[in-house]
Design a protein around this motif. Structure first.
Motif, PDB file in Angstrom:
ATOM      1  N   TRP A 111       0.832  -1.198   0.000  1.00 39.64           N
ATOM      2  CA  TRP A 111       0.000   0.000   0.000  1.00 39.64           C
ATOM      3  C   TRP A 111       0.872   1.256   0.000  1.00 39.64           C
ATOM      4  N   ALA A 112       1.895   1.276   0.859  1.00 42.15           N
ATOM      5  CA  ALA A 112       2.763   2.452   0.967  1.00 42.15           C
ATOM      6  C   ALA A 112       3.487   2.737  -0.349  1.00 42.15           C
ATOM      7  N   ILE A 113       3.968   1.696  -1.004  1.00 42.80           N
ATOM      8  CA  ILE A 113       4.667   1.874  -2.276  1.00 42.80           C
ATOM      9  C   ILE A 113       3.709   2.396  -3.338  1.00 42.80           C
ATOM     10  N   GLU A 114       2.503   1.883  -3.375  1.00 44.74           N
ATOM     11  CA  GLU A 114       1.514   2.380  -4.343  1.00 44.74           C
ATOM     12  C   GLU A 114       1.127   3.824  -4.047  1.00 44.74           C
ATOM     13  N   GLU A 115       1.011   4.184  -2.772  1.00 43.12           N
ATOM     14  CA  GLU A 115       0.702   5.577  -2.416  1.00 43.12           C
ATOM     15  C   GLU A 115       1.851   6.494  -2.822  1.00 43.12           C
ATOM     16  N   ALA A 116       3.081   6.026  -2.663  1.00 48.50           N
ATOM     17  CA  ALA A 116       4.240   6.813  -3.102  1.00 48.50           C
ATOM     18  C   ALA A 116       4.211   7.011  -4.624  1.00 48.50           C
ATOM     19  N   ARG A 117       3.872   5.975  -5.357  1.00 50.38           N
ATOM     20  CA  ARG A 117       3.730   6.114  -6.820  1.00 50.38           C
ATOM     21  C   ARG A 117       2.639   7.113  -7.161  1.00 50.38           C
ATOM     22  N   ARG A 119       1.650   9.589  -5.562  1.00 49.62           N
ATOM     23  CA  ARG A 119       2.099  10.954  -5.263  1.00 49.62           C
ATOM     24  C   ARG A 119       3.340  11.338  -6.068  1.00 49.62           C
ATOM     25  N   ASN A 120       3.706  10.515  -7.032  1.00 50.01           N
ATOM     26  CA  ASN A 120       4.841  10.782  -7.928  1.00 50.01           C
ATOM     27  C   ASN A 120       6.183  10.863  -7.208  1.00 50.01           C
ATOM     28  N   CYS A 121       6.379  10.019  -6.223  1.00 49.42           N
ATOM     29  CA  CYS A 121       7.680   9.947  -5.554  1.00 49.42           C
ATOM     30  C   CYS A 121       8.679   9.243  -6.470  1.00 49.42           C
ATOM     31  N   ALA A 122       9.924   9.667  -6.391  1.00 55.04           N
ATOM     32  CA  ALA A 122      10.986   9.038  -7.174  1.00 55.04           C
ATOM     33  C   ALA A 122      11.476   7.754  -6.508  1.00 55.04           C
ATOM     34  N   LEU A 123      11.351   7.675  -5.181  1.00 52.20           N
ATOM     35  CA  LEU A 123      11.792   6.487  -4.472  1.00 52.20           C
ATOM     36  C   LEU A 123      11.127   6.388  -3.115  1.00 52.20           C
ATOM     37  N   VAL A 124      11.177   5.178  -2.568  1.00 45.45           N
ATOM     38  CA  VAL A 124      10.710   4.900  -1.214  1.00 45.45           C
ATOM     39  C   VAL A 124      11.934   4.471  -0.427  1.00 45.45           C
ATOM     40  N   GLN A 125      12.102   5.040   0.746  1.00 45.56           N
ATOM     41  CA  GLN A 125      13.270   4.715   1.557  1.00 45.56           C
ATOM     42  C   GLN A 125      12.844   4.414   2.986  1.00 45.56           C
ATOM     43  N   LEU A 126      13.730   3.736   3.702  1.00 48.43           N
ATOM     44  CA  LEU A 126      13.510   3.462   5.111  1.00 48.43           C
ATOM     45  C   LEU A 126      14.856   3.275   5.770  1.00 48.43           C
ATOM     46  N   THR A 127      14.844   3.373   7.071  1.00 50.44           N
ATOM     47  CA  THR A 127      16.025   3.001   7.843  1.00 50.44           C
ATOM     48  C   THR A 127      15.627   1.845   8.746  1.00 50.44           C
ATOM     49  N   THR A 128      16.594   1.046   9.085  1.00 47.47           N
ATOM     50  CA  THR A 128      16.339  -0.081   9.976  1.00 47.47           C
ATOM     51  C   THR A 128      17.576  -0.305  10.836  1.00 47.47           C
ATOM     52  N   ASP A 129      17.361  -0.667  12.060  1.00 46.04           N
ATOM     53  CA  ASP A 129      18.471  -0.911  12.969  1.00 46.04           C
ATOM     54  C   ASP A 129      19.292  -2.094  12.464  1.00 46.04           C
ATOM     55  N   LYS A 130      20.593  -2.004  12.595  1.00 45.47           N
ATOM     56  CA  LYS A 130      21.478  -3.060  12.110  1.00 45.47           C
ATOM     57  C   LYS A 130      21.236  -4.402  12.791  1.00 45.47           C
ATOM     58  N   SER A 131      20.661  -4.382  13.977  1.00 47.80           N
ATOM     59  CA  SER A 131      20.443  -5.633  14.706  1.00 47.80           C
ATOM     60  C   SER A 131      19.209  -6.396  14.233  1.00 47.80           C
ATOM     61  N   ARG A 132      18.439  -5.850  13.337  1.00 51.85           N
ATOM     62  CA  ARG A 132      17.177  -6.461  12.908  1.00 51.85           C
ATOM     63  C   ARG A 132      17.366  -7.346  11.674  1.00 51.85           C
ATOM     64  N   GLY A 133      17.987  -8.475  11.855  1.00 50.26           N
ATOM     65  CA  GLY A 133      18.257  -9.378  10.734  1.00 50.26           C
ATOM     66  C   GLY A 133      17.004  -9.859  10.019  1.00 50.26           C
ATOM     67  N   ASP A 134      15.974 -10.222  10.766  1.00 49.99           N
ATOM     68  CA  ASP A 134      14.725 -10.672  10.145  1.00 49.99           C
ATOM     69  C   ASP A 134      14.103  -9.558   9.313  1.00 49.99           C
ATOM     70  N   ALA A 135      14.130  -8.350   9.833  1.00 49.01           N
ATOM     71  CA  ALA A 135      13.571  -7.203   9.094  1.00 49.01           C
ATOM     72  C   ALA A 135      14.365  -6.957   7.813  1.00 49.01           C
ATOM     73  N   HIS A 136      15.672  -7.091   7.871  1.00 49.95           N
ATOM     74  CA  HIS A 136      16.496  -6.887   6.672  1.00 49.95           C
ATOM     75  C   HIS A 136      16.119  -7.892   5.582  1.00 49.95           C
ATOM     76  N   ARG A 137      15.948  -9.141   5.972  1.00 49.30           N
ATOM     77  CA  ARG A 137      15.548 -10.158   4.990  1.00 49.30           C
ATOM     78  C   ARG A 137      14.159  -9.861   4.427  1.00 49.30           C
ATOM     79  N   PHE A 138      13.259  -9.388   5.256  1.00 47.64           N
ATOM     80  CA  PHE A 138      11.916  -9.003   4.812  1.00 47.64           C
ATOM     81  C   PHE A 138      12.000  -7.869   3.795  1.00 47.64           C
ATOM     82  N   TYR A 139      12.775  -6.835   4.101  1.00 49.42           N
ATOM     83  CA  TYR A 139      12.915  -5.695   3.178  1.00 49.42           C
ATOM     84  C   TYR A 139      13.575  -6.121   1.874  1.00 49.42           C
ATOM     85  N   ASP A 140      14.548  -7.008   1.950  1.00 49.19           N
ATOM     86  CA  ASP A 140      15.171  -7.545   0.732  1.00 49.19           C
ATOM     87  C   ASP A 140      14.126  -8.220  -0.153  1.00 49.19           C
TER      88      ASP A 140
END
Length: 157
Positions: A111-117, A119-140
């Protein structure tokens, strides 16, 4: 999600305690979030008021009609770089522990990516704590690329 109808909507002030509970139930949030006094809650309500009043910020909740199951903040950041490109920033994504691995998080991001599109965003970005290995795999899996190194300078403790 089987057996549950989930709706995504803009958060209201009444949702703030549930959102804070989601933030505090997290491994990192447990050390920095939570409500133990009326002043604590008022701090979150004040922040909610600022977010809610600014159309460049969306604080969202996913609910089953009675309970908040997940939350995320989506902010739209104008800039001069990339020929004045608008960016979408995803923050504070939390899914209640018993709803993880049920595609709710992926649906929030879709939903967030479609809303960014929209609104004509050029990119979607986020930050994530380095200790969140599961989250990193999810974002990948969602197509996010660890292309930059983020830095923070703590001002308040």
């Amino acid at each position: 999600m089987q057996d549950v109808t989930v709706a995504l909507r803009q958060a209201t002030a009444e949702d703030v305690p549930s959102i804070v509970n989601l933030l505090a139930a997290d491994q990192l949030g447990a050390t920095r979030d939570g409500v133990t006094t009326d002043d604590d809650l008022q701090s979150y309500l004040n922040a909610f008021g600022v977010i809610d009043a600014d159309p460049t910020h969306l604080l969202l909740v996913a609910t089953d009609g009675t309970q908040v199951l997940a939350t995320m903040q989506l902010s739209f950041l104008p800039g001069l770089a990339r020929r004045g490109a608008l960016r979408a920033q995803i923050e504070a994504v939390r899914v209640r522990h018993d709803y993880r691995s049920r595609s709710l998080g992926a649906s929030l991001f879709e939903w967030a990516i479609e809303e960014a599109r929209r609104r004509n965003c050029a990119l979607v970005q986020l930050t994530t704590d380095k200790s969140r290995g599961d989250a990193h795999r999810f974002y990948d899996r969602l197509g996010f690329v660890a292309s930059h190194e983020g830095l923070k300078h703590q001002l308040l403790r």
